[in-house]
Design a protein around this motif. Structure first.
Motif, PDB file in Angstrom:
ATOM      1  N   GLY A  23      37.335  -4.050 -17.133  1.00 43.53           N
ATOM      2  CA  GLY A  23      36.286  -4.695 -16.675  1.00 43.53           C
ATOM      3  C   GLY A  23      36.277  -5.463 -15.125  1.00 43.53           C
ATOM      4  N   LEU A  24      37.355  -5.123 -14.509  1.00 43.94           N
ATOM      5  CA  LEU A  24      37.495  -5.591 -13.228  1.00 43.94           C
ATOM      6  C   LEU A  24      37.276  -4.242 -12.206  1.00 43.94           C
ATOM      7  N   MET A  25      36.745  -5.035 -11.066  1.00 42.85           N
ATOM      8  CA  MET A  25      36.539  -3.809 -10.015  1.00 42.85           C
ATOM      9  C   MET A  25      37.818  -3.188  -9.791  1.00 42.85           C
ATOM     10  N   PRO A  26      37.896  -2.002  -9.332  1.00 46.09           N
ATOM     11  CA  PRO A  26      39.316  -0.995  -9.129  1.00 46.09           C
ATOM     12  C   PRO A  26      39.879  -1.917  -7.962  1.00 46.09           C
ATOM     13  N   GLU A  27      39.226  -2.269  -7.046  1.00 43.79           N
ATOM     14  CA  GLU A  27      39.777  -2.846  -5.733  1.00 43.79           C
ATOM     15  C   GLU A  27      40.784  -4.241  -6.457  1.00 43.79           C
ATOM     16  N   ALA A  28      40.458  -4.997  -7.399  1.00 46.09           N
ATOM     17  CA  ALA A  28      40.994  -6.269  -7.507  1.00 46.09           C
ATOM     18  C   ALA A  28      42.163  -5.944  -8.687  1.00 46.09           C
ATOM     19  N   ARG A  29      42.261  -5.036  -9.388  1.00 46.08           N
ATOM     20  CA  ARG A  29      43.033  -4.623 -10.243  1.00 46.08           C
ATOM     21  C   ARG A  29      44.617  -4.813 -10.014  1.00 46.08           C
ATOM     22  N   PRO A  30      45.193  -4.388  -8.615  1.00 45.17           N
ATOM     23  CA  PRO A  30      46.478  -4.484  -8.495  1.00 45.17           C
ATOM     24  C   PRO A  30      46.838  -6.118  -8.226  1.00 45.17           C
ATOM     25  N   ILE A  31      46.138  -6.939  -7.550  1.00 41.05           N
ATOM     26  CA  ILE A  31      46.378  -8.203  -7.558  1.00 41.05           C
ATOM     27  C   ILE A  31      46.501  -8.958  -8.903  1.00 41.05           C
ATOM     28  N   VAL A  32      45.493  -8.613  -9.594  1.00 42.29           N
ATOM     29  CA  VAL A  32      45.320  -9.242 -10.903  1.00 42.29           C
ATOM     30  C   VAL A  32      46.327  -8.862 -12.097  1.00 42.29           C
ATOM     31  N   GLN A  33      46.914  -7.677 -11.911  1.00 43.19           N
ATOM     32  CA  GLN A  33      48.033  -7.273 -12.599  1.00 43.19           C
ATOM     33  C   GLN A  33      49.274  -7.988 -12.214  1.00 43.19           C
ATOM     34  N   GLN A  34      49.560  -8.314 -10.965  1.00 40.31           N
ATOM     35  CA  GLN A  34      50.600  -9.005 -10.453  1.00 40.31           C
ATOM     36  C   GLN A  34      50.526 -10.479 -10.851  1.00 40.31           C
ATOM     37  N   VAL A  35      49.254 -11.116 -10.850  1.00 43.07           N
ATOM     38  CA  VAL A  35      49.173 -12.391 -11.065  1.00 43.07           C
ATOM     39  C   VAL A  35      49.306 -12.669 -12.631  1.00 43.07           C
ATOM     40  N   ALA A  36      48.663 -11.888 -13.266  1.00 42.94           N
ATOM     41  CA  ALA A  36      48.875 -11.955 -14.747  1.00 42.94           C
ATOM     42  C   ALA A  36      50.341 -11.741 -15.379  1.00 42.94           C
ATOM     43  N   GLU A  37      51.073 -11.079 -14.679  1.00 45.67           N
ATOM     44  CA  GLU A  37      52.521 -10.876 -15.110  1.00 45.67           C
ATOM     45  C   GLU A  37      53.272 -12.014 -14.780  1.00 45.67           C
ATOM     46  N   ALA A  56      35.815 -10.310  -8.826  1.00 45.38           N
ATOM     47  CA  ALA A  56      36.627  -9.412  -9.207  1.00 45.38           C
ATOM     48  C   ALA A  56      36.030  -8.824 -10.655  1.00 45.38           C
ATOM     49  N   VAL A  57      34.974  -9.673 -11.083  1.00 43.66           N
ATOM     50  CA  VAL A  57      34.337  -9.120 -12.165  1.00 43.66           C
ATOM     51  C   VAL A  57      32.770  -8.475 -11.858  1.00 43.66           C
ATOM     52  N   LYS A  58      32.107  -9.251 -11.064  1.00 43.30           N
ATOM     53  CA  LYS A  58      30.813  -9.105 -10.901  1.00 43.30           C
ATOM     54  C   LYS A  58      30.526  -7.977  -9.807  1.00 43.30           C
ATOM     55  N   GLY A  59      31.916  -7.782  -8.784  1.00 44.69           N
ATOM     56  CA  GLY A  59      31.421  -6.947  -7.739  1.00 44.69           C
ATOM     57  C   GLY A  59      31.558  -7.899  -6.603  1.00 44.69           C
ATOM     58  N   GLY A  60      31.693  -6.898  -5.241  1.00 52.21           N
ATOM     59  CA  GLY A  60      31.801  -7.521  -4.019  1.00 52.21           C
ATOM     60  C   GLY A  60      32.986  -7.984  -3.531  1.00 52.21           C
ATOM     61  N   PHE A  61      34.126  -7.594  -4.626  1.00 55.89           N
ATOM     62  CA  PHE A  61      35.408  -8.030  -4.175  1.00 55.89           C
ATOM     63  C   PHE A  61      35.842  -7.259  -2.715  1.00 55.89           C
ATOM     64  N   ILE A  62      36.514  -7.987  -1.874  1.00 55.95           N
ATOM     65  CA  ILE A  62      37.336  -7.528  -0.582  1.00 55.95           C
ATOM     66  C   ILE A  62      38.493  -7.585  -0.705  1.00 55.95           C
ATOM     67  N   GLY A  64      42.358  -8.343   0.251  1.00 56.35           N
ATOM     68  CA  GLY A  64      42.873  -9.030   1.338  1.00 56.35           C
ATOM     69  C   GLY A  64      42.067 -10.056   1.778  1.00 56.35           C
ATOM     70  N   CYS A  65      40.661 -10.441   1.209  1.00 52.76           N
ATOM     71  CA  CYS A  65      40.003 -11.222   1.585  1.00 52.76           C
ATOM     72  C   CYS A  65      39.279 -12.307   0.676  1.00 52.76           C
ATOM     73  N   SER A  66      38.842 -11.445  -0.500  1.00 55.02           N
ATOM     74  CA  SER A  66      38.389 -12.228  -1.765  1.00 55.02           C
ATOM     75  C   SER A  66      39.497 -13.017  -2.441  1.00 55.02           C
ATOM     76  N   ASP A  67      39.014 -14.347  -2.846  1.00 53.46           N
ATOM     77  CA  ASP A  67      39.756 -14.855  -3.938  1.00 53.46           C
ATOM     78  C   ASP A  67      39.651 -14.313  -5.119  1.00 53.46           C
ATOM     79  N   VAL A  68      40.725 -14.506  -6.133  1.00 59.03           N
ATOM     80  CA  VAL A  68      40.740 -13.687  -7.497  1.00 59.03           C
ATOM     81  C   VAL A  68      40.552 -14.770  -8.302  1.00 59.03           C
ATOM     82  N   GLY A  69      39.445 -14.981  -9.158  1.00 59.76           N
ATOM     83  CA  GLY A  69      39.165 -15.992 -10.177  1.00 59.76           C
ATOM     84  C   GLY A  69      39.734 -15.804 -11.334  1.00 59.76           C
ATOM     85  N   LEU A  70      40.824 -16.458 -11.949  1.00 60.88           N
ATOM     86  CA  LEU A  70      41.673 -16.455 -13.105  1.00 60.88           C
ATOM     87  C   LEU A  70      41.938 -17.620 -13.552  1.00 60.88           C
ATOM     88  N   GLN A  71      41.633 -17.759 -14.918  1.00 59.69           N
ATOM     89  CA  GLN A  71      41.882 -18.932 -15.880  1.00 59.69           C
ATOM     90  C   GLN A  71      42.782 -18.696 -16.780  1.00 59.69           C
TER      91      GLN A  71
END
Length: 87
Positions: A23-37, A56-62, A64-71
């Motif tokens: 359910g994440l933008m493909p560009e956000a997946r690598p960093i989210v994977q690392q943080v989740a681990e 990361a969910v709704k689109g517009g993730f950049i 190296g620039c966008s933050d990742v909203g994880l809770q």
């Protein structure tokens, strides 16, 4: 008509041990994977789930620039032993 609001996305639940990045933008997946681990490594005994929101969910993730909203969600025992944050 206003912009459509995307609900937060649950990525991982206790007991499943499977991270669902579909359910994440493909560009956000690598960093989210690392943080989740990292969350799992340190919060495993108290871990309940992990929720993603924002670009990361709704689109517009950049990358190296966008933050990742994880809770991370933890159980009440963890919350009772951790000191409250002061704002």
């Amino acid at each position: 008509m206003g912009a459509r609001r995307m609900p937060p996305r649950c990525l991982l639940r206790k007991g499943t041990h499977m991270l669902d990045l579909s359910g994440l933008m493909p560009e956000a997946r690598p960093i989210v994977q690392q943080v989740a681990e990292v969350y799992l490594k340190y919060l495993s005994p108290w871990f309940v789930g992990l929720i993603a929101h924002g670009s990361a969910v709704k689109g517009g993730f950049i990358p190296g620039c966008s933050d990742v909203g994880l809770q991370p969600e933890v159980n009440a025992i963890y919350r009772s032993i951790m000191p409250a944050q002061k704002n």
